[in-house]
Design an enzyme around this catalytic site. Structure first.
Site, PDB file in Angstrom:
ATOM      1  N   SER A 126     -13.116  30.250 -24.316  1.00  0.00           N
ATOM      2  CA  SER A 126     -12.213  29.178 -24.038  1.00  0.00           C
ATOM      3  C   SER A 126     -11.104  29.788 -23.319  1.00  0.00           C
ATOM      4  O   SER A 126      -9.980  29.223 -22.827  1.00  0.00           O
ATOM      5  CB  SER A 126     -12.220  27.906 -24.918  1.00  0.00           C
ATOM      6  OG  SER A 126     -11.436  28.201 -25.990  1.00  0.00           O
ATOM      7  N   SER A 157     -13.620  32.520 -28.675  1.00  0.00           N
ATOM      8  CA  SER A 157     -13.011  32.253 -27.378  1.00  0.00           C
ATOM      9  C   SER A 157     -11.681  33.141 -26.989  1.00  0.00           C
ATOM     10  O   SER A 157     -11.148  32.981 -26.203  1.00  0.00           O
ATOM     11  CB  SER A 157     -12.277  30.823 -27.597  1.00  0.00           C
ATOM     12  OG  SER A 157     -13.363  29.886 -27.760  1.00  0.00           O
ATOM     13  N   LYS A 205      -1.718  29.811 -24.720  1.00  0.00           N
ATOM     14  CA  LYS A 205      -2.949  28.911 -24.418  1.00  0.00           C
ATOM     15  C   LYS A 205      -2.619  27.624 -24.824  1.00  0.00           C
ATOM     16  O   LYS A 205      -1.818  27.276 -25.657  1.00  0.00           O
ATOM     17  CB  LYS A 205      -4.230  29.507 -25.347  1.00  0.00           C
ATOM     18  CG  LYS A 205      -5.602  28.457 -25.091  1.00  0.00           C
ATOM     19  CD  LYS A 205      -6.555  28.961 -26.176  1.00  0.00           C
ATOM     20  CE  LYS A 205      -7.832  28.274 -25.889  1.00  0.00           C
ATOM     21  NZ  LYS A 205      -8.808  28.723 -26.727  1.00  0.00           N
TER      22      LYS A 205
END
Length: 466
Positions: free
Chosen positions: A149, A173, A74
């Site tokens: 996210s 997330s 990420k």
């Protein structure tokens, strides 16, 4: 036991596939994908590392289990020499000067990083639409959001672009996009994995979390990243979770669920019915099931966002274009700060900074922020009491199915409320795993602090039960 990592390791060792070919294949998939999961490819580094692995194998040297296994990161983790943008306009040209501890441990184990993955800017979102790289599209239906996210990380795993990915979980997330894309995603006990090098959103709940297609792969990656780090004083030493230990769930006698989650008017009827059906299947296996009382969903969401916004306002105060990020020059220094932050932060990030500054401001901090801290303590105490009565708590991951791309941006409040079933476990700093079973967006399995092994045990039990 099902495991892509074990399978690929055997193929590499037996020379059924070369590491270079494996990496080239994954890079080709990432380059051609239309799901907006890629912020930047680490192609040269990946191929150099793959070549070294092939040379070791050719010379008869032993390779580690993770050696040569391609993974994604990420784009909120520092990896020295790579762009680390947090999917934001402010940091789109920023390059890391060092590597996050969790990522370094994977590199030390020989895993090969392929890609920095798309996400909501600074982790601010639940759909991975709040990004300069374009909305992440769901792995199974590109008209729907990928979740957030850590949406790019989840979709890459679900589409087999990476073997596993490393997301970041603050209020759900990792777990929510894992549920939206029908894969496994773990938020470990807070502090089990060092946060050093993870771009901070809310420091009291930020967790490094693995995303994968099997429980065994989650276990392997979790073990590799775990451990005390002198650079993160909230981290702690933890025992390694052995593979045989998660295959037997006989010591799990009682599970609980929060009845107000299921009785809520906000829950989708199909998710509710599927969850209740799962409860009956668990009962049929001789496990006791207990309905538990918990805080209302709106209280959990309000408490979480009060604290998270306050912490992100503080954490992002350093980003003004002076030391980090692209600067916009103005008539004076103060105006430069103002213009840079106004122009370079997204609307959602500005909304959270303004909200955080509001709850921390004089006249509001006592009434709002301190109340939020008190409620967090009450939530943690509630969990302690619950885990005196049950071994595991299960819950839906979300109250509703993934929205269409664009819908969440029109209604930020609805986006916040989609976190209603994940944020409580974040406030309690508990280990929680999303499994792709039980409802359309999966189930969450939660245990008491530092009981990550029990979560994986029950996940294996559910895999064979429902």
């Amino acid at each position: 036991m099902e495991s892509q990592i074990h399978s690929l390791h055997q193929q590499l060792v037996k020379k059924e596939i070369s590491c270079v070919d494996l990496v080239k294949g994954k890079l080709a998939l990432l380059k051609s994908n239309t799901h907006n999961t890629v912020n930047s490819l680490l192609e040269n580094t990946a191929l150099e590392l793959a070549t070294k692995v092939d040379k070791k194998i050719a010379s008869g040297e032993t390779i580690g289990l993770l050696e040569g296994i391609p993974f994604g990161i990420k784009d909120v983790y520092m990896v020295e020499g790579t762009y680390t943008t947090a999917s934001s306009d402010l940091l789109k040209n920023y390059k890391s000067a060092y590597t996050a501890t969790a990522i370094q441990k994977l590199l030390d184990a020989g895993a090969i990083p392929l890609v920095k993955e798309n996400c909501d800017s600074f982790g601010h979102g639940s759909s991975s639409e709040n990004t300069i790289f374009g909305a992440v599209k769901n792995a199974h239906n590109p008209e729907l959001v990928g979740g957030g996210s850590s949406g790019g990380s989840a979709v890459n795993v679900a589409k087999d672009f990476t073997i596993f990915s490393i997301g970041g979980d603050t209020g759900g997330s990792v777990r929510q996009p894992a549920g939206y894309n029908a894969i496994y995603g773990l938020k470990p006990t807070y502090g089990r994995i060092s946060r050093y090098g993870l771009m901070a959103y809310a420091s009291s709940t930020d967790c490094v979390g693995p995303i994968a297609k099997s429980i065994e792969d989650i276990r392997i990656v979790l073990n590799t990243m775990s451990g005390k780090d002198v650079k993160d004083q909230t981290s702690y030493a933890s025992a390694e979770i052995e593979a045989p230990s998660i295959l037997n769930a006989d010591n799990i006698k009682t599970i609980g669920y929060f009845k107000n989650f299921i009785e809520s008017e906000a829950i989708d009827e199909t998710i509710k019915n599927d969850f209740l059906s799962t409860i009956e299947k668990i009962k049929a296996k001789g496990i006791k099931v207990k309905a538990l009382d918990f805080f209302k969903s709106d209280t959990l969401v309000s408490t979480y966002y009060t604290l998270a916004m306050a912490e992100t306002a503080s954490n992002l105060s350093r980003l003004d274009g002076t030391n980090y990020g692209d600067r916009i020059e103005a008539d004076n220094l103060k105006e430069s700060y103002s213009v840079t932050r106004s122009e370079k932060f997204s609307e959602e990030t500005k909304r959270r900074i303004v909200g955080g500054n509001q709850v921390l401001s004089q006249g509001f901090s006592d009434a709002i922020y301190l109340k939020g801290l008190a409620l967090r303590d009450q939530i943690s105490q509630n969990f302690e009491n619950d885990f005196n009565e049950v071994d595991i708590i299960i819950s839906p991951v979300t109250p509703s199915v993934p929205p269409k791309i664009g819908d969440s941006l029109k209604d930020p409040l609805a986006m916040y409320l989609s976190d209603a079933y994940t944020v409580g476990f974040s406030l309690g700093q508990l280990p929680t795993l999303t499994v792709p079973q039980g409802t359309e967006t999966g189930l969450q399995i939660t245990a008491a602090k530092d009981n990550d092994e029990l979560v994986l045990k029950f996940a294996n039990f559910l895999k064979d039960t429902i």
